[in-house]
Enzyme design. Structure first.
Site, PDB file in Angstrom:
ATOM      1  N   SER A  96       5.852   7.644  85.762  1.00 59.03           N
ATOM      2  CA  SER A  96       4.897   8.238  84.801  1.00 59.03           C
ATOM      3  C   SER A  96       5.633   8.405  83.478  1.00 59.03           C
ATOM      4  O   SER A  96       6.500   9.268  83.371  1.00 59.03           O
ATOM      5  CB  SER A  96       4.427   9.607  85.275  1.00 59.03           C
ATOM      6  OG  SER A  96       3.856   9.526  86.550  1.00 59.03           O
ATOM      7  N   LYS A 170      -3.102   8.193  84.001  1.00 53.64           N
ATOM      8  CA  LYS A 170      -2.247   9.229  84.621  1.00 53.64           C
ATOM      9  C   LYS A 170      -2.206  10.486  83.739  1.00 53.64           C
ATOM     10  O   LYS A 170      -2.248  11.616  84.239  1.00 53.64           O
ATOM     11  CB  LYS A 170      -0.835   8.660  84.820  1.00 53.64           C
ATOM     12  CG  LYS A 170       0.202   9.649  85.295  1.00 53.64           C
ATOM     13  CD  LYS A 170       0.020  10.083  86.742  1.00 53.64           C
ATOM     14  CE  LYS A 170       1.059  11.136  87.118  1.00 53.64           C
ATOM     15  NZ  LYS A 170       0.918  11.617  88.492  1.00 53.64           N
ATOM     16  N   LYS A 238       6.981  17.630  81.838  1.00 50.91           N
ATOM     17  CA  LYS A 238       7.304  16.284  81.324  1.00 50.91           C
ATOM     18  C   LYS A 238       6.017  15.511  81.029  1.00 50.91           C
ATOM     19  O   LYS A 238       5.855  14.916  79.953  1.00 50.91           O
ATOM     20  CB  LYS A 238       8.163  15.567  82.376  1.00 50.91           C
ATOM     21  CG  LYS A 238       8.652  14.208  82.020  1.00 50.91           C
ATOM     22  CD  LYS A 238       7.819  13.091  82.596  1.00 50.91           C
ATOM     23  CE  LYS A 238       7.812  13.016  84.093  1.00 50.91           C
ATOM     24  NZ  LYS A 238       7.061  11.870  84.603  1.00 50.91           N
TER      25      LYS A 238
HETATM   26  P1  NAD Z   1      13.191  11.633  91.304  1.00 51.52           P
HETATM   27  O1  NAD Z   1      13.948  12.311  90.221  1.00 51.52           O
HETATM   28  O2  NAD Z   1      13.212  12.197  92.679  1.00 51.52           O
HETATM   29  O3  NAD Z   1      13.650  10.092  91.423  1.00 51.52           O
HETATM   30  C1  NAD Z   1      14.036   9.298  90.348  1.00 51.52           C
HETATM   31  C2  NAD Z   1      15.154   8.366  90.799  1.00 51.52           C
HETATM   32  O4  NAD Z   1      15.534   7.539  89.699  1.00 51.52           O
HETATM   33  C3  NAD Z   1      16.407   9.120  91.249  1.00 51.52           C
HETATM   34  O5  NAD Z   1      16.817   8.665  92.524  1.00 51.52           O
HETATM   35  C4  NAD Z   1      17.437   8.776  90.169  1.00 51.52           C
HETATM   36  O6  NAD Z   1      18.770   8.712  90.657  1.00 51.52           O
HETATM   37  C5  NAD Z   1      16.939   7.416  89.728  1.00 51.52           C
HETATM   38  N1  NAD Z   1      17.413   7.035  88.394  1.00 51.52           N
HETATM   39  C6  NAD Z   1      17.409   7.767  87.250  1.00 51.52           C
HETATM   40  N2  NAD Z   1      17.915   7.048  86.228  1.00 51.52           N
HETATM   41  C7  NAD Z   1      18.253   5.842  86.748  1.00 51.52           C
HETATM   42  C8  NAD Z   1      18.827   4.676  86.196  1.00 51.52           C
HETATM   43  N3  NAD Z   1      19.162   4.608  84.893  1.00 51.52           N
HETATM   44  N4  NAD Z   1      19.031   3.610  86.994  1.00 51.52           N
HETATM   45  C9  NAD Z   1      18.698   3.678  88.319  1.00 51.52           C
HETATM   46  N5  NAD Z   1      18.146   4.751  88.915  1.00 51.52           N
HETATM   47  C10 NAD Z   1      17.945   5.819  88.120  1.00 51.52           C
HETATM   48  O7  NAD Z   1      11.694  11.521  90.762  1.00 51.52           O
HETATM   49  P2  NAD Z   1      10.351  11.265  91.620  1.00 51.52           P
HETATM   50  O8  NAD Z   1       9.789  12.580  92.041  1.00 51.52           O
HETATM   51  O9  NAD Z   1      10.611  10.196  92.618  1.00 51.52           O
HETATM   52  O10 NAD Z   1       9.386  10.740  90.456  1.00 51.52           O
HETATM   53  C11 NAD Z   1       9.449   9.420  89.951  1.00 51.52           C
HETATM   54  C12 NAD Z   1       8.270   9.243  88.995  1.00 51.52           C
HETATM   55  O11 NAD Z   1       7.042   9.423  89.714  1.00 51.52           O
HETATM   56  C13 NAD Z   1       8.244  10.263  87.840  1.00 51.52           C
HETATM   57  O12 NAD Z   1       7.824   9.635  86.660  1.00 51.52           O
HETATM   58  C14 NAD Z   1       7.242  11.309  88.321  1.00 51.52           C
HETATM   59  O13 NAD Z   1       6.606  11.983  87.240  1.00 51.52           O
HETATM   60  C15 NAD Z   1       6.253  10.434  89.087  1.00 51.52           C
HETATM   61  N6  NAD Z   1       5.490  11.145  90.124  1.00 51.52           N
HETATM   62  C16 NAD Z   1       6.107  12.059  90.939  1.00 51.52           C
HETATM   63  C17 NAD Z   1       5.362  12.738  91.900  1.00 51.52           C
HETATM   64  C18 NAD Z   1       6.016  13.775  92.793  1.00 51.52           C
HETATM   65  O14 NAD Z   1       5.269  14.515  93.469  1.00 51.52           O
HETATM   66  N7  NAD Z   1       7.333  13.853  92.872  1.00 51.52           N
HETATM   67  C19 NAD Z   1       3.982  12.484  92.044  1.00 51.52           C
HETATM   68  C20 NAD Z   1       3.389  11.527  91.235  1.00 51.52           C
HETATM   69  C21 NAD Z   1       4.162  10.861  90.264  1.00 51.52           C
END
Ligand code: NAD
Length: 295
Positions: A96, A170, A238
């Site tokens: 997102s 979104k 965010k």
């Molecule tokens: P998270 O922080 O758990 O996972 C993100 C991952 O990206 C981590 O494992 C991190 O190490 C990795 N990362 C960061 N920078 C990186 C880079 N430069 N290279 C490689 N890997 C890298 O986040 P999440 O909860 O999995 O969310 C991911 C996306 O989905 C976000 O944009 C969030 O807003 C969206 N989202 C989350 C949810 C939720 O309930 N958690 C629901 C809907 C949407």
């Protein structure tokens, strides 16, 4: 379509990648956290040393990263996808992020002959695990048709319009959800202050026009003070930041989003940023010196 590169194996990306593996897809995975990569390798994925390494081995590259700067880094930073991308490859960003950034990165990828879709999701960890996410897709429709079957292994995809339109959908979702939760908290505060049991009010109104998935999920959380995530306050901050950035660029007035953003920032200032966004109930409790918890 052959191999899939998957970059970003966090709360959401890990179960999404696992569902692709379960469906028999070949995956090459990358994350800056090596333990997340190792877990996927145990499940049969190949390990990549960088985003470029994952991209050069794949036809489709999926990214699931926190926010715009991370996606920009993975696409156009050092050892990024852009350094190796070839004609015919498709990048699907499921994070997102700000729609303007999706459009900018799509332009860079298209200049190299590749394609890009923005495909953010709604649903959280549980739906990511069950493969039942709502997926909102922007980009060229013919490109979407090439990857639809893969997206539908992680949930139900819906094509919206051109690049950035998935992110706009979104942001609309996050706007409506944030305001709706605040409305639930404000309404239940009125019940409590008026001396009428909020839980009884919930039972009386849930079948009418005030009924919503937010009311169903968040009101019981407020009555039980159950704020384990769920969807964390800091992620909603965010997303509302991206809503406001997009609204400002369009000269759109969004007074309710500004209010809800202040409430969420106040929760974060009190150290509650890792709680579920239903914790807006706590904001109203503090504001009014009441407790919504059932007695
Ligand atoms: P998270 O922080 O758990 O996972 C993100 C991952 O990206 C981590 O494992 C991190 O190490 C990795 N990362 C960061 N920078 C990186 C880079 N430069 N290279 C490689 N890997 C890298 O986040 P999440 O909860 O999995 O969310 C991911 C996306 O989905 C976000 O944009 C969030 O807003 C969206 N989202 C989350 C949810 C939720 O309930 N958690 C629901 C809907 C949407």
């Amino acid at each position: 379509m052959g191999k899939i590169g998957f970059i970003g194996l966090g709360i959401m990306g890990k179960p999404m990648a696992k569902n692709l593996l379960k469906a028999g897809k070949s995956l090459v995975v990358f994350d800056v956290v090596s333990s997340a990569v190792d877990e996927l390798v145990k499940d049969g994925a190949e390990k990549a040393a960088s985003p470029a390494d994952a991209a050069s081995a794949s036809d489709i590259i999926i990214t699931m990263l926190p926010n715009s700067p991370h996606v920009r880094e993975v696409v156009s930073g050092k050892d990024g996808i852009l350094s190796v991308v070839k004609k015919g490859q498709i990048v699907v960003d499921m994070s997102s992020i700000a729609p303007l950034v999706s459009r900018e990165l799509c332009g860079l990828l298209e200049a190299k002959g590749a394609d890009m879709l923005d495909a953010p999701v709604s649903g959280g960890q549980e739906k990511a695990e069950k493969g039942t996410l709502a997926i909102m897709v922007g980009g060229k429709e013919e490109v979407y048709n090439k990857v639809k079957d893969i997206l539908d292994l992680m949930g139900k995809s819906n094509y919206v319009a051109g690049i950035g339109a998935g992110q706009i959908a979104k942001l609309v979702n996050q706007t409506i959800v944030g305001i709706n939760i605040a409305a639930v908290a404000e309404g239940m505060s009125l019940a409590e202050k008026a001396g009428v049991d909020p839980e009884k009010v919930f039972g009386a109104i849930r079948g009418g026009l005030a009924g919503s998935q937010c009311l169903e999920d968040k009101a019981p959380r407020m009555f039980e003070a159950r704020y384990n995530p769920g969807f964390r306050v800091n992620l909603h901050i965010k997303d509302l930041g991206n809503v406001q950035e997009t609204g400002r660029a369009l000269h759109l007035s969004m007074p309710l989003v500004a209010q809800v953003m202040e409430m969420m920032q106040n929760l974060a200032a009190d150290g509650h940023e890792a709680l579920d966004h239903g914790a807006l109930g706590m904001f109203y409790e503090k504001l009014n010196g009441i407790s919504l918890k059932k007695k």
